[in-house]
Motif scaffolding. Sequence first.
Motif, PDB file in Angstrom:
ATOM      1  N   VAL A  84       0.787  -1.346   0.094  1.00 32.09           N
ATOM      2  CA  VAL A  84      -0.002  -0.157  -0.099  1.00 32.09           C
ATOM      3  C   VAL A  84       1.039   0.886   0.160  1.00 32.09           C
ATOM      4  N   SER A  85       0.587   2.403  -0.474  1.00 30.11           N
ATOM      5  CA  SER A  85       1.278   4.084  -0.576  1.00 30.11           C
ATOM      6  C   SER A  85       0.424   4.613   0.437  1.00 30.11           C
ATOM      7  N   HIS A  86       1.217   5.072   1.122  1.00 28.48           N
ATOM      8  CA  HIS A  86       0.539   6.209   2.407  1.00 28.48           C
ATOM      9  C   HIS A  86       1.223   7.859   1.482  1.00 28.48           C
ATOM     10  N   ALA A  87       1.191   7.980   0.263  1.00 29.26           N
ATOM     11  CA  ALA A  87       1.911   9.591   0.149  1.00 29.26           C
ATOM     12  C   ALA A  87       0.718  10.275   0.300  1.00 29.26           C
ATOM     13  N   ASP A  88      -0.797   9.829   0.119  1.00 30.32           N
ATOM     14  CA  ASP A  88      -1.270  11.014   0.005  1.00 30.32           C
ATOM     15  C   ASP A  88      -2.012  10.595   2.031  1.00 30.32           C
ATOM     16  N   SER A  89      -1.657  10.274   3.072  1.00 25.16           N
ATOM     17  CA  SER A  89      -2.311  10.133   4.689  1.00 25.16           C
ATOM     18  C   SER A  89      -0.530  10.287   4.656  1.00 25.16           C
ATOM     19  N   SER A  90      -1.425  10.605   6.502  1.00 27.38           N
ATOM     20  CA  SER A  90      -0.175  10.832   7.388  1.00 27.38           C
ATOM     21  C   SER A  90      -0.250   9.616   8.081  1.00 27.38           C
ATOM     22  N   PHE A  91       0.165   8.541   7.839  1.00 23.25           N
ATOM     23  CA  PHE A  91      -0.003   7.560   8.515  1.00 23.25           C
ATOM     24  C   PHE A  91       1.512   6.632   8.733  1.00 23.25           C
ATOM     25  N   ALA A  92       2.065   7.050   8.094  1.00 24.72           N
ATOM     26  CA  ALA A  92       4.086   7.087   8.070  1.00 24.72           C
ATOM     27  C   ALA A  92       4.184   7.616   9.103  1.00 24.72           C
ATOM     28  N   ALA A  93       4.095   9.237   9.169  1.00 21.98           N
ATOM     29  CA  ALA A  93       4.686  10.211   9.744  1.00 21.98           C
ATOM     30  C   ALA A  93       3.976  10.029  11.687  1.00 21.98           C
ATOM     31  N   ASP A  94       2.191   9.710  11.433  1.00 22.82           N
ATOM     32  CA  ASP A  94       1.939   9.971  12.855  1.00 22.82           C
ATOM     33  C   ASP A  94       2.364   8.601  13.360  1.00 22.82           C
ATOM     34  N   MET A  95       3.016   7.527  12.723  1.00 19.11           N
ATOM     35  CA  MET A  95       3.444   6.557  14.179  1.00 19.11           C
ATOM     36  C   MET A  95       4.522   6.222  13.579  1.00 19.11           C
ATOM     37  N   GLY A  96       5.207   7.544  13.025  1.00 18.60           N
ATOM     38  CA  GLY A  96       6.587   7.359  14.078  1.00 18.60           C
ATOM     39  C   GLY A  96       7.678   7.979  13.328  1.00 18.60           C
ATOM     40  N   TYR A  97       7.516   7.070  11.360  1.00 14.96           N
ATOM     41  CA  TYR A  97       8.321   6.773  10.083  1.00 14.96           C
ATOM     42  C   TYR A  97       8.755   7.856   9.587  1.00 14.96           C
ATOM     43  N   ALA A  98       8.343   9.038   9.732  1.00  9.46           N
ATOM     44  CA  ALA A  98       8.843   9.742   9.500  1.00  9.46           C
ATOM     45  C   ALA A  98      10.523  10.922   9.820  1.00  9.46           C
ATOM     46  N   SER A  99      11.116  10.792   8.941  1.00 11.41           N
ATOM     47  CA  SER A  99      12.476  11.731   9.110  1.00 11.41           C
ATOM     48  C   SER A  99      12.472  13.066   9.928  1.00 11.41           C
ATOM     49  N   SER A 100      13.091  13.568  10.605  1.00 12.00           N
ATOM     50  CA  SER A 100      13.074  15.368  10.524  1.00 12.00           C
ATOM     51  C   SER A 100      13.233  15.398   9.623  1.00 12.00           C
ATOM     52  N   LYS A 101      14.668  15.451   9.089  1.00  7.46           N
ATOM     53  CA  LYS A 101      15.152  16.276   7.513  1.00  7.46           C
ATOM     54  C   LYS A 101      13.773  16.269   6.132  1.00  7.46           C
ATOM     55  N   GLY A 102      12.846  15.093   6.235  1.00  6.20           N
ATOM     56  CA  GLY A 102      11.256  15.369   5.522  1.00  6.20           C
ATOM     57  C   GLY A 102      11.150  13.970   4.924  1.00  6.20           C
ATOM     58  N   GLY A 103      12.210  13.502   4.841  1.00  2.68           N
ATOM     59  CA  GLY A 103      11.769  11.573   4.848  1.00  2.68           C
ATOM     60  C   GLY A 103      11.655  10.696   5.048  1.00  2.68           C
ATOM     61  N   TRP A 104      12.022   9.225   5.202  1.00  4.97           N
ATOM     62  CA  TRP A 104      10.985   8.601   5.728  1.00  4.97           C
ATOM     63  C   TRP A 104      11.950   7.475   6.565  1.00  4.97           C
ATOM     64  N   LEU A 105      11.529   6.934   7.641  1.00  7.21           N
ATOM     65  CA  LEU A 105      12.434   6.065   8.373  1.00  7.21           C
ATOM     66  C   LEU A 105      11.521   4.337   7.672  1.00  7.21           C
ATOM     67  N   PRO A 106      12.748   3.217   7.931  1.00  5.08           N
ATOM     68  CA  PRO A 106      12.216   2.223   7.938  1.00  5.08           C
ATOM     69  C   PRO A 106      11.482   1.333   9.373  1.00  5.08           C
TER      70      PRO A 106
END
Length: 196
Positions: free
Chosen positions: A118-140
């Motif tokens: 699934v894609s979270h591109a148009d969702s806050s899902f990954a960020a809300d779960m804590g998997y967005a980096s402070s530099k604006g990228g994503w975390l695994p």
Amino acid sequence: MKYTDVHGKLADYRQQIANIRERMRETLAAVEPQQVQDYELASFDGPVRLSKLFGEHEDLIVIHNMGVACSYCTLWADGYNGIHQHVVSRAGFVVSSPDRPTVQRKFAESRGWKFPMVSHADSSFAADMGYASSKGGWLPGVSVFRREGDSITRVSDTGFSPGDDFCALWHFFDMLPGGVGDWPAVGRKPSCCSSS
């Protein structure tokens, strides 16, 4: 040091790791779950709610993958193919990334991946779960959810990093003289895994 001496010492270390894992399971059992919303994500077949990803299970494992640009995320995902049929006998399983479903499908086909994405591109899902980096990228990483009626909670999660427990390759390399040696991932995190 003789091989037999090292063998015994390593066996002791492995038992210590097993004991720590048991304590981790006990700690997780006492955690108060985190309530989460029923996010809408994008799939190959159109929009899909988080609640639908459980399938017939009460539990759901969601991999937070950084997408096609991350070679390590690809390495981790390659490993899911072999265990996917076993995992889905116990829990729902899906890989989520910021890539659009058309990109995901093309890449999954090129890798021979069998698991759903699934894609979270148009969702806050990954960020809300804590998997967005402070530099604006994503975390695994990985999040585990439980569904009870209409309620969805996150019961556990952890990040991924080179050498972790979620890719068997690291542990085989650990047994080789010199560890990972001059393998391309030696001593560095690719740029996709270093933005925090």
